[in-house]
Scaffold this motif. Structure first.
Motif, PDB file in Angstrom:
ATOM      1  N   GLY A 105       0.823  -1.011   0.158  1.00  0.00           N
ATOM      2  CA  GLY A 105       0.041   0.017  -0.076  1.00  0.00           C
ATOM      3  C   GLY A 105       0.754   1.168  -0.008  1.00  0.00           C
ATOM      4  N   ALA A 106       0.316   2.379  -0.240  1.00  0.00           N
ATOM      5  CA  ALA A 106       0.973   3.665  -0.176  1.00  0.00           C
ATOM      6  C   ALA A 106       1.480   3.828   1.361  1.00  0.00           C
ATOM      7  N   ALA A 107       0.819   3.508   2.242  1.00  0.00           N
ATOM      8  CA  ALA A 107       1.344   3.694   3.911  1.00  0.00           C
ATOM      9  C   ALA A 107       2.731   2.883   3.928  1.00  0.00           C
ATOM     10  N   PHE A 131      -2.529  14.492   5.255  1.00  0.00           N
ATOM     11  CA  PHE A 131      -3.110  13.198   5.878  1.00  0.00           C
ATOM     12  C   PHE A 131      -2.566  12.952   7.208  1.00  0.00           C
ATOM     13  N   ASN A 175       1.327  15.396  -1.143  1.00  0.00           N
ATOM     14  CA  ASN A 175      -0.101  14.606  -1.632  1.00  0.00           C
ATOM     15  C   ASN A 175      -0.873  15.319  -2.694  1.00  0.00           C
ATOM     16  N   ASN A 179      -5.963  14.731   0.020  1.00  0.00           N
ATOM     17  CA  ASN A 179      -6.662  14.566   1.011  1.00  0.00           C
ATOM     18  C   ASN A 179      -6.413  15.195   2.156  1.00  0.00           C
ATOM     19  N   ASP A 213       3.283  10.995  -2.480  1.00  0.00           N
ATOM     20  CA  ASP A 213       2.004  10.200  -2.005  1.00  0.00           C
ATOM     21  C   ASP A 213       0.851  10.683  -2.941  1.00  0.00           C
ATOM     22  N   TYR A 216      -4.333   8.987  -5.380  1.00  0.00           N
ATOM     23  CA  TYR A 216      -5.406   9.525  -6.041  1.00  0.00           C
ATOM     24  C   TYR A 216      -5.065   9.983  -7.548  1.00  0.00           C
ATOM     25  N   SER A 241       0.007   3.647  -4.263  1.00  0.00           N
ATOM     26  CA  SER A 241      -0.821   2.228  -4.470  1.00  0.00           C
ATOM     27  C   SER A 241      -1.806   2.346  -5.414  1.00  0.00           C
ATOM     28  N   SER A 243      -4.763   1.405  -4.449  1.00  0.00           N
ATOM     29  CA  SER A 243      -5.921   1.267  -3.423  1.00  0.00           C
ATOM     30  C   SER A 243      -7.194   1.929  -3.778  1.00  0.00           C
ATOM     31  N   LYS A 244      -6.798   3.250  -4.242  1.00  0.00           N
ATOM     32  CA  LYS A 244      -8.123   4.026  -4.744  1.00  0.00           C
ATOM     33  C   LYS A 244      -8.238   3.928  -6.352  1.00  0.00           C
ATOM     34  N   ARG A 252      -3.816  -3.976  -0.217  1.00  0.00           N
ATOM     35  CA  ARG A 252      -2.462  -3.633   0.099  1.00  0.00           C
ATOM     36  C   ARG A 252      -1.423  -3.738  -0.707  1.00  0.00           C
ATOM     37  N   TYR A 331     -12.645  13.746  -1.621  1.00  0.00           N
ATOM     38  CA  TYR A 331     -13.047  14.402  -0.261  1.00  0.00           C
ATOM     39  C   TYR A 331     -13.149  16.067  -0.514  1.00  0.00           C
TER      40      TYR A 331
END
Ligand SMILES: Cc1ncc(COP(=O)(O)O)c(C=O)c1O
Length: 397
Positions: A105-107, A131, A175, A179, A213, A216, A241, A243-244, A252, A331
Protein backbone atom coordinates in the motif's frame (compact mmCIF):
# COMPACT_ATOMS: atom_id res chain seq x y z
CA UNK A 1 3.42 2.06 31.68
CA UNK A 2 3.07 -0.71 29.11
CA UNK A 3 2.47 1.51 26.06
CA UNK A 4 5.33 3.83 25.08
CA UNK A 5 4.93 7.58 25.30
CA UNK A 6 5.57 7.85 21.55
CA UNK A 7 2.76 5.47 20.70
CA UNK A 8 0.41 7.11 23.18
CA UNK A 9 1.08 10.50 21.56
CA UNK A 10 0.58 9.04 18.08
CA UNK A 11 -2.70 7.42 19.09
CA UNK A 12 -4.07 10.78 20.23
CA UNK A 13 -2.99 12.59 17.05
CA UNK A 14 -4.34 10.00 14.68
CA UNK A 15 -7.56 8.95 16.31
CA UNK A 16 -10.18 11.32 14.86
CA UNK A 17 -11.19 9.55 11.66
CA UNK A 18 -11.36 6.14 13.31
CA UNK A 19 -13.22 7.66 16.27
CA UNK A 20 -15.91 9.08 13.97
CA UNK A 21 -16.11 5.79 12.13
CA UNK A 22 -16.51 3.84 15.37
CA UNK A 23 -19.04 6.28 16.79
CA UNK A 24 -20.90 5.81 13.50
CA UNK A 25 -21.02 2.05 14.05
CA UNK A 26 -22.44 2.60 17.57
CA UNK A 27 -25.00 5.09 16.22
CA UNK A 28 -26.05 2.67 13.47
CA UNK A 29 -26.79 0.07 16.16
CA UNK A 30 -28.82 2.58 18.13
CA UNK A 31 -30.76 4.32 15.33
CA UNK A 32 -30.60 1.78 12.49
CA UNK A 33 -28.02 1.83 9.68
CA UNK A 34 -30.40 3.60 7.29
CA UNK A 35 -30.69 6.54 9.69
CA UNK A 36 -26.99 7.33 10.07
CA UNK A 37 -25.19 9.07 7.20
CA UNK A 38 -21.50 8.34 7.31
CA UNK A 39 -19.19 10.60 5.29
CA UNK A 40 -16.20 10.09 7.58
CA UNK A 41 -13.98 7.36 6.10
CA UNK A 42 -12.45 7.27 2.61
CA UNK A 43 -13.40 3.67 1.94
CA UNK A 44 -14.37 3.66 -1.77
CA UNK A 45 -17.85 2.32 -2.50
CA UNK A 46 -16.96 1.28 -6.06
CA UNK A 47 -16.20 -2.32 -6.81
CA UNK A 48 -12.89 -3.05 -8.56
CA UNK A 49 -13.05 -2.90 -12.37
CA UNK A 50 -13.93 -6.08 -14.34
CA UNK A 51 -10.31 -6.42 -15.49
CA UNK A 52 -9.25 -6.92 -11.86
CA UNK A 53 -11.67 -9.83 -11.48
CA UNK A 54 -10.58 -11.21 -14.85
CA UNK A 55 -6.98 -11.37 -13.62
CA UNK A 56 -8.02 -13.12 -10.40
CA UNK A 57 -9.91 -15.73 -12.44
CA UNK A 58 -6.96 -16.16 -14.79
CA UNK A 59 -4.65 -16.90 -11.87
CA UNK A 60 -7.17 -19.18 -10.18
CA UNK A 61 -7.65 -21.15 -13.40
CA UNK A 62 -3.98 -21.22 -14.35
CA UNK A 63 -1.98 -21.38 -11.13
CA UNK A 64 1.74 -21.92 -11.42
CA UNK A 65 4.09 -23.66 -9.05
CA UNK A 66 5.54 -21.35 -6.39
CA UNK A 67 3.07 -18.56 -6.94
CA UNK A 68 2.41 -18.23 -3.20
CA UNK A 69 6.07 -18.44 -2.19
CA UNK A 70 8.68 -15.89 -1.21
CA UNK A 71 10.31 -13.84 -3.93
CA UNK A 72 12.95 -11.12 -4.13
CA UNK A 73 12.11 -8.48 -1.49
CA UNK A 74 11.75 -5.94 -4.32
CA UNK A 75 8.85 -7.88 -5.84
CA UNK A 76 8.37 -9.77 -9.11
CA UNK A 77 10.58 -8.28 -11.85
CA UNK A 78 7.71 -8.60 -14.38
CA UNK A 79 5.37 -6.56 -12.18
CA UNK A 80 8.02 -3.94 -11.51
CA UNK A 81 8.64 -3.72 -15.27
CA UNK A 82 4.91 -3.25 -15.89
CA UNK A 83 4.70 -0.45 -13.30
CA UNK A 84 7.78 1.21 -14.81
CA UNK A 85 6.31 1.00 -18.33
CA UNK A 86 3.10 2.66 -17.15
CA UNK A 87 5.01 5.43 -15.36
CA UNK A 88 7.09 5.95 -18.49
CA UNK A 89 3.91 6.24 -20.55
CA UNK A 90 2.45 8.78 -18.13
CA UNK A 91 5.55 10.92 -17.60
CA UNK A 92 7.90 10.37 -20.53
CA UNK A 93 10.68 9.58 -18.02
CA UNK A 94 12.57 6.46 -18.94
CA UNK A 95 11.87 4.25 -15.91
CA UNK A 96 12.65 0.53 -15.88
CA UNK A 97 12.10 -2.26 -13.39
CA UNK A 98 15.36 -1.20 -11.72
CA UNK A 99 13.61 1.97 -10.50
CA UNK A 100 10.59 0.25 -8.91
CA UNK A 101 10.03 -1.73 -5.69
CA UNK A 102 6.61 -3.22 -4.93
CA UNK A 103 5.13 -2.12 -1.57
CA UNK A 104 2.36 -2.83 0.91
CA UNK A 105 0.00 0.00 0.00
CA UNK A 106 0.92 3.69 -0.11
CA UNK A 107 1.33 3.65 3.67
CA UNK A 108 3.95 0.91 3.41
CA UNK A 109 5.61 2.68 0.49
CA UNK A 110 5.90 5.99 2.37
CA UNK A 111 7.41 4.22 5.38
CA UNK A 112 9.95 2.42 3.18
CA UNK A 113 10.90 5.72 1.50
CA UNK A 114 11.22 7.65 4.76
CA UNK A 115 13.18 4.94 6.56
CA UNK A 116 15.59 4.79 3.63
CA UNK A 117 16.43 8.50 3.65
CA UNK A 118 16.09 9.65 7.28
CA UNK A 119 18.68 9.77 10.02
CA UNK A 120 17.47 10.77 13.50
CA UNK A 121 16.76 14.50 13.55
CA UNK A 122 16.40 14.88 9.77
CA UNK A 123 13.48 17.06 8.77
CA UNK A 124 10.52 16.31 6.54
CA UNK A 125 8.35 19.18 5.34
CA UNK A 126 4.60 18.62 5.01
CA UNK A 127 1.83 21.02 4.08
CA UNK A 128 -1.18 21.63 6.29
CA UNK A 129 -3.89 20.34 6.02
CA UNK A 130 -2.23 16.94 5.81
CA UNK A 131 -3.06 13.25 5.80
CA UNK A 132 -3.23 12.49 9.47
CA UNK A 133 -0.73 9.63 9.69
CA UNK A 134 2.17 11.55 8.11
CA UNK A 135 3.13 12.71 11.57
CA UNK A 136 3.37 9.10 12.79
CA UNK A 137 5.18 7.87 9.67
CA UNK A 138 7.87 10.52 10.05
CA UNK A 139 8.23 9.84 13.77
CA UNK A 140 8.50 6.09 13.05
CA UNK A 141 11.91 6.84 11.57
CA UNK A 142 13.00 9.45 14.12
CA UNK A 143 12.42 12.25 11.64
CA UNK A 144 11.32 15.73 12.63
CA UNK A 145 8.02 16.93 11.18
CA UNK A 146 8.08 20.42 9.75
CA UNK A 147 4.48 21.48 9.04
CA UNK A 148 4.08 24.44 6.69
CA UNK A 149 0.97 26.38 5.68
CA UNK A 150 -0.94 26.39 2.41
CA UNK A 151 -2.62 29.44 0.89
CA UNK A 152 -6.36 30.21 0.80
CA UNK A 153 -6.77 27.66 -2.03
CA UNK A 154 -4.78 25.01 -0.11
CA UNK A 155 -1.82 25.29 -2.48
CA UNK A 156 1.63 25.09 -0.83
CA UNK A 157 3.05 28.46 0.27
CA UNK A 158 6.26 28.28 -1.74
CA UNK A 159 7.68 31.47 -0.22
CA UNK A 160 7.40 29.85 3.22
CA UNK A 161 8.83 26.61 1.85
CA UNK A 162 11.94 28.41 0.66
CA UNK A 163 12.44 30.10 4.02
CA UNK A 164 12.08 26.84 5.93
CA UNK A 165 14.47 24.55 4.11
CA UNK A 166 17.60 24.04 6.16
CA UNK A 167 20.65 21.78 6.25
CA UNK A 168 18.63 18.97 7.89
CA UNK A 169 15.77 19.03 5.35
CA UNK A 170 15.75 15.65 3.63
CA UNK A 171 12.33 15.63 2.01
CA UNK A 172 9.11 17.41 1.17
CA UNK A 173 6.22 14.96 1.51
CA UNK A 174 3.39 15.96 -0.82
CA UNK A 175 -0.03 14.56 -1.59
CA UNK A 176 -1.72 15.62 -4.83
CA UNK A 177 -4.63 15.14 -5.54
CA UNK A 178 -4.98 15.93 -1.89
CA UNK A 179 -6.74 14.36 1.03
CA UNK A 180 -8.60 16.25 2.59
CA UNK A 181 -8.89 19.22 0.19
CA UNK A 182 -9.09 17.64 -3.28
CA UNK A 183 -6.62 20.16 -4.72
CA UNK A 184 -4.10 19.19 -7.38
CA UNK A 185 -0.68 20.84 -7.44
CA UNK A 186 -0.47 22.24 -10.97
CA UNK A 187 2.57 22.24 -13.29
CA UNK A 188 3.46 25.79 -12.30
CA UNK A 189 3.49 24.95 -8.58
CA UNK A 190 5.53 21.79 -9.18
CA UNK A 191 8.00 23.61 -11.38
CA UNK A 192 8.51 26.39 -8.83
CA UNK A 193 8.80 23.89 -6.00
CA UNK A 194 11.47 21.99 -7.93
CA UNK A 195 13.37 25.24 -8.62
CA UNK A 196 13.44 26.00 -4.90
CA UNK A 197 14.60 22.50 -4.03
CA UNK A 198 17.39 22.61 -6.61
CA UNK A 199 18.55 25.98 -5.28
CA UNK A 200 18.60 24.66 -1.72
CA UNK A 201 20.32 21.43 -2.78
CA UNK A 202 23.11 23.56 -4.24
CA UNK A 203 23.26 25.66 -1.07
CA UNK A 204 23.40 22.70 1.34
CA UNK A 205 25.17 20.19 -0.91
CA UNK A 206 22.68 17.35 -0.44
CA UNK A 207 19.63 16.02 -2.27
CA UNK A 208 16.21 17.14 -1.07
CA UNK A 209 13.60 14.60 -2.13
CA UNK A 210 10.01 15.11 -3.11
CA UNK A 211 8.26 12.08 -1.63
CA UNK A 212 5.03 11.95 -3.59
CA UNK A 213 2.09 10.17 -1.97
CA UNK A 214 -0.18 9.90 -4.99
CA UNK A 215 -2.83 7.19 -4.59
CA UNK A 216 -5.41 9.57 -6.12
CA UNK A 217 -3.35 10.57 -9.18
CA UNK A 218 -5.79 8.90 -11.58
CA UNK A 219 -8.86 10.25 -9.77
CA UNK A 220 -8.63 13.65 -11.35
CA UNK A 221 -11.41 15.70 -12.92
CA UNK A 222 -12.37 17.96 -15.78
CA UNK A 223 -9.85 16.41 -18.15
CA UNK A 224 -6.86 17.62 -16.13
CA UNK A 225 -3.52 15.85 -16.65
CA UNK A 226 -1.65 14.85 -13.50
CA UNK A 227 1.62 16.80 -13.16
CA UNK A 228 4.02 14.11 -11.92
CA UNK A 229 6.93 15.27 -9.73
CA UNK A 230 9.11 12.93 -11.84
CA UNK A 231 8.94 15.41 -14.71
CA UNK A 232 10.07 18.32 -12.51
CA UNK A 233 12.63 17.02 -10.01
CA UNK A 234 15.18 14.24 -10.36
CA UNK A 235 15.12 13.65 -6.62
CA UNK A 236 11.55 12.41 -6.72
CA UNK A 237 10.35 9.28 -4.96
CA UNK A 238 6.86 8.07 -5.84
CA UNK A 239 5.28 6.25 -2.87
CA UNK A 240 1.83 5.13 -3.88
CA UNK A 241 -0.74 2.36 -4.31
CA UNK A 242 -3.63 1.01 -6.32
CA UNK A 243 -5.91 1.32 -3.27
CA UNK A 244 -8.07 4.01 -4.81
CA UNK A 245 -7.56 3.78 -8.59
CA UNK A 246 -8.55 0.09 -8.58
CA UNK A 247 -10.73 0.42 -5.48
CA UNK A 248 -8.85 -2.29 -3.57
CA UNK A 249 -7.53 -0.65 -0.36
CA UNK A 250 -7.84 -3.87 1.63
CA UNK A 251 -5.51 -5.71 -0.74
CA UNK A 252 -2.49 -3.58 0.23
CA UNK A 253 -0.73 -3.30 -3.10
CA UNK A 254 1.47 -0.35 -4.03
CA UNK A 255 4.97 0.60 -5.03
CA UNK A 256 7.95 2.90 -4.54
CA UNK A 257 9.53 4.34 -7.70
CA UNK A 258 12.69 6.42 -7.89
CA UNK A 259 13.67 8.83 -10.65
CA UNK A 260 16.34 7.03 -12.74
CA UNK A 261 18.65 10.08 -12.55
CA UNK A 262 18.57 10.36 -8.75
CA UNK A 263 21.83 10.77 -6.87
CA UNK A 264 23.03 7.43 -5.44
CA UNK A 265 20.30 5.69 -7.40
CA UNK A 266 21.45 2.11 -6.93
CA UNK A 267 22.14 2.54 -3.22
CA UNK A 268 18.72 4.14 -2.77
CA UNK A 269 17.06 1.16 -4.45
CA UNK A 270 19.06 -1.24 -2.28
CA UNK A 271 17.92 0.84 0.70
CA UNK A 272 14.26 0.48 -0.33
CA UNK A 273 14.71 -3.29 -0.66
CA UNK A 274 16.39 -3.54 2.74
CA UNK A 275 13.71 -1.38 4.40
CA UNK A 276 10.91 -3.44 2.84
CA UNK A 277 12.45 -6.44 4.59
CA UNK A 278 13.32 -4.97 7.97
CA UNK A 279 10.08 -3.05 8.39
CA UNK A 280 8.61 -6.54 8.41
CA UNK A 281 6.82 -6.41 5.06
CA UNK A 282 9.32 -8.85 3.42
CA UNK A 283 7.55 -8.28 0.10
CA UNK A 284 4.28 -6.86 -1.23
CA UNK A 285 1.45 -9.44 -1.45
CA UNK A 286 2.44 -11.99 -4.11
CA UNK A 287 -1.04 -12.67 -5.46
CA UNK A 288 -1.82 -8.98 -5.90
CA UNK A 289 1.47 -8.37 -7.67
CA UNK A 290 0.34 -10.95 -10.22
CA UNK A 291 -3.11 -9.39 -10.47
CA UNK A 292 -2.08 -5.78 -11.05
CA UNK A 293 0.71 -6.59 -13.52
CA UNK A 294 -1.53 -6.66 -16.60
CA UNK A 295 -3.90 -3.88 -15.61
CA UNK A 296 -1.59 -0.95 -15.03
CA UNK A 297 -3.61 1.25 -17.40
CA UNK A 298 -7.00 0.35 -15.88
CA UNK A 299 -8.87 2.71 -13.51
CA UNK A 300 -12.32 2.71 -11.90
CA UNK A 301 -14.82 4.99 -13.70
CA UNK A 302 -13.66 8.41 -12.53
CA UNK A 303 -16.71 10.10 -14.07
CA UNK A 304 -18.80 8.59 -11.25
CA UNK A 305 -16.72 10.37 -8.64
CA UNK A 306 -16.82 13.54 -10.69
CA UNK A 307 -20.62 13.34 -10.71
CA UNK A 308 -20.57 13.03 -6.91
CA UNK A 309 -18.10 15.90 -6.66
CA UNK A 310 -20.43 18.09 -8.71
CA UNK A 311 -23.46 17.13 -6.64
CA UNK A 312 -21.90 17.82 -3.24
CA UNK A 313 -19.99 20.92 -4.34
CA UNK A 314 -23.03 22.52 -6.02
CA UNK A 315 -25.20 21.80 -2.99
CA UNK A 316 -22.69 23.19 -0.51
CA UNK A 317 -22.33 26.36 -2.60
CA UNK A 318 -26.14 26.67 -2.84
CA UNK A 319 -26.32 26.44 0.96
CA UNK A 320 -23.77 29.22 1.33
CA UNK A 321 -20.76 27.24 2.56
CA UNK A 322 -17.35 28.60 1.57
CA UNK A 323 -15.68 25.74 -0.25
CA UNK A 324 -12.94 25.02 -2.77
CA UNK A 325 -13.97 22.94 -5.79
CA UNK A 326 -12.01 19.65 -5.59
CA UNK A 327 -9.95 18.84 -8.69
CA UNK A 328 -9.34 15.23 -7.70
CA UNK A 329 -9.55 12.51 -5.00
CA UNK A 330 -12.95 12.08 -3.32
CA UNK A 331 -12.93 14.53 -0.41
CA UNK A 332 -14.27 18.03 0.04
CA UNK A 333 -13.15 20.43 2.76
CA UNK A 334 -15.60 23.29 3.41
CA UNK A 335 -15.16 26.06 5.94
CA UNK A 336 -17.24 25.61 9.10
CA UNK A 337 -19.79 28.34 9.67
CA UNK A 338 -18.51 28.58 13.29
CA UNK A 339 -14.90 28.72 14.45
CA UNK A 340 -15.09 25.53 16.51
CA UNK A 341 -14.92 22.71 13.96
CA UNK A 342 -15.20 20.01 16.62
CA UNK A 343 -18.41 21.52 18.00
CA UNK A 344 -19.80 21.85 14.46
CA UNK A 345 -19.01 18.25 13.56
CA UNK A 346 -20.60 17.06 16.82
CA UNK A 347 -23.71 19.09 16.10
CA UNK A 348 -23.98 17.56 12.62
CA UNK A 349 -23.53 14.14 14.19
CA UNK A 350 -25.83 14.44 17.18
CA UNK A 351 -28.63 16.54 15.68
CA UNK A 352 -28.61 15.30 12.08
CA UNK A 353 -26.77 11.94 12.15
CA UNK A 354 -24.29 13.11 9.50
CA UNK A 355 -20.75 11.92 10.25
CA UNK A 356 -17.83 14.03 9.05
CA UNK A 357 -14.31 14.75 10.36
CA UNK A 358 -13.22 18.06 11.93
CA UNK A 359 -10.39 20.02 10.32
CA UNK A 360 -8.23 19.59 13.42
CA UNK A 361 -7.76 15.94 12.41
CA UNK A 362 -5.83 17.33 9.41
CA UNK A 363 -4.05 19.99 11.43
CA UNK A 364 -6.37 22.86 10.41
CA UNK A 365 -9.13 24.18 12.65
CA UNK A 366 -12.22 25.84 11.19
CA UNK A 367 -12.95 23.31 8.42
CA UNK A 368 -14.56 19.90 8.12
CA UNK A 369 -14.03 17.03 5.69
CA UNK A 370 -16.71 15.06 3.88
CA UNK A 371 -16.05 12.04 1.66
CA UNK A 372 -18.09 11.48 -1.48
CA UNK A 373 -16.94 7.97 -2.41
CA UNK A 374 -20.35 6.79 -1.15
CA UNK A 375 -23.55 5.86 -2.97
CA UNK A 376 -25.97 8.45 -4.36
CA UNK A 377 -28.70 7.78 -1.83
CA UNK A 378 -26.43 8.29 1.14
CA UNK A 379 -25.03 11.48 -0.34
CA UNK A 380 -28.54 12.86 -0.87
CA UNK A 381 -29.59 11.94 2.67
CA UNK A 382 -26.78 14.05 4.12
CA UNK A 383 -28.00 17.24 2.46
CA UNK A 384 -30.88 18.16 4.83
CA UNK A 385 -28.55 18.07 7.87
CA UNK A 386 -25.98 20.26 6.14
CA UNK A 387 -28.73 22.60 5.00
CA UNK A 388 -30.28 22.83 8.48
CA UNK A 389 -26.97 23.97 9.96
CA UNK A 390 -26.38 26.36 7.05
CA UNK A 391 -29.71 27.97 7.94
CA UNK A 392 -29.04 27.93 11.68
CA UNK A 393 -25.72 29.71 11.19
CA UNK A 394 -27.18 32.15 8.66
CA UNK A 395 -25.26 30.99 5.59
CA UNK A 396 -28.65 30.85 3.85
CA UNK A 397 -32.18 32.00 4.56
C1 LIG B 1 -3.28 10.75 1.31
C2 LIG B 1 -3.25 9.30 1.62
N1 LIG B 1 -2.08 8.68 1.71
C3 LIG B 1 -1.98 7.37 2.00
C4 LIG B 1 -3.12 6.62 2.21
C5 LIG B 1 -2.96 5.18 2.51
O1 LIG B 1 -3.10 4.46 1.33
P1 LIG B 1 -2.96 2.87 1.29
O2 LIG B 1 -4.27 2.33 1.78
O3 LIG B 1 -2.68 2.53 -0.11
O4 LIG B 1 -1.86 2.51 2.21
C6 LIG B 1 -4.37 7.21 2.14
C7 LIG B 1 -5.58 6.44 2.40
O5 LIG B 1 -6.66 6.93 2.52
C8 LIG B 1 -4.44 8.60 1.83
O6 LIG B 1 -5.60 9.24 1.75
Amino acid sequence: MAVSERVKKGMVVGSWIRRMFEEGIAMKKQFGAENVYDLSLGNPIMEPPPEFKREIKRLANHPYKGMHGYMENAGYPETRAAVAAQLKKETGINLTQNDVIMAVGAAGAINVALKTILDPGDEVIVFIPWFVDYFNYIENHDGVVKPLPTDENFQPRLDVLEENIGPRTRAVLINSPNNPTGVVYGPDTMSRMADILRKKEAEFGAPIFIVSDEPYKKIIYDGMKYPSPLTFHRHSIIATSHSKDLSVPGERIGYVALHPDSTDHDDMIKGFVFCTRVLGFINAPAFMQNVVRNIQDVTIPVSEYQRHRDFIYNNLVRMGYTVNKPQGAFYIFPKCPIADDVAFVHELQNEHHVLTVPGVAFGLHGYFRLVYCVDDTLLKKCMPGLEALAKKYKLMK
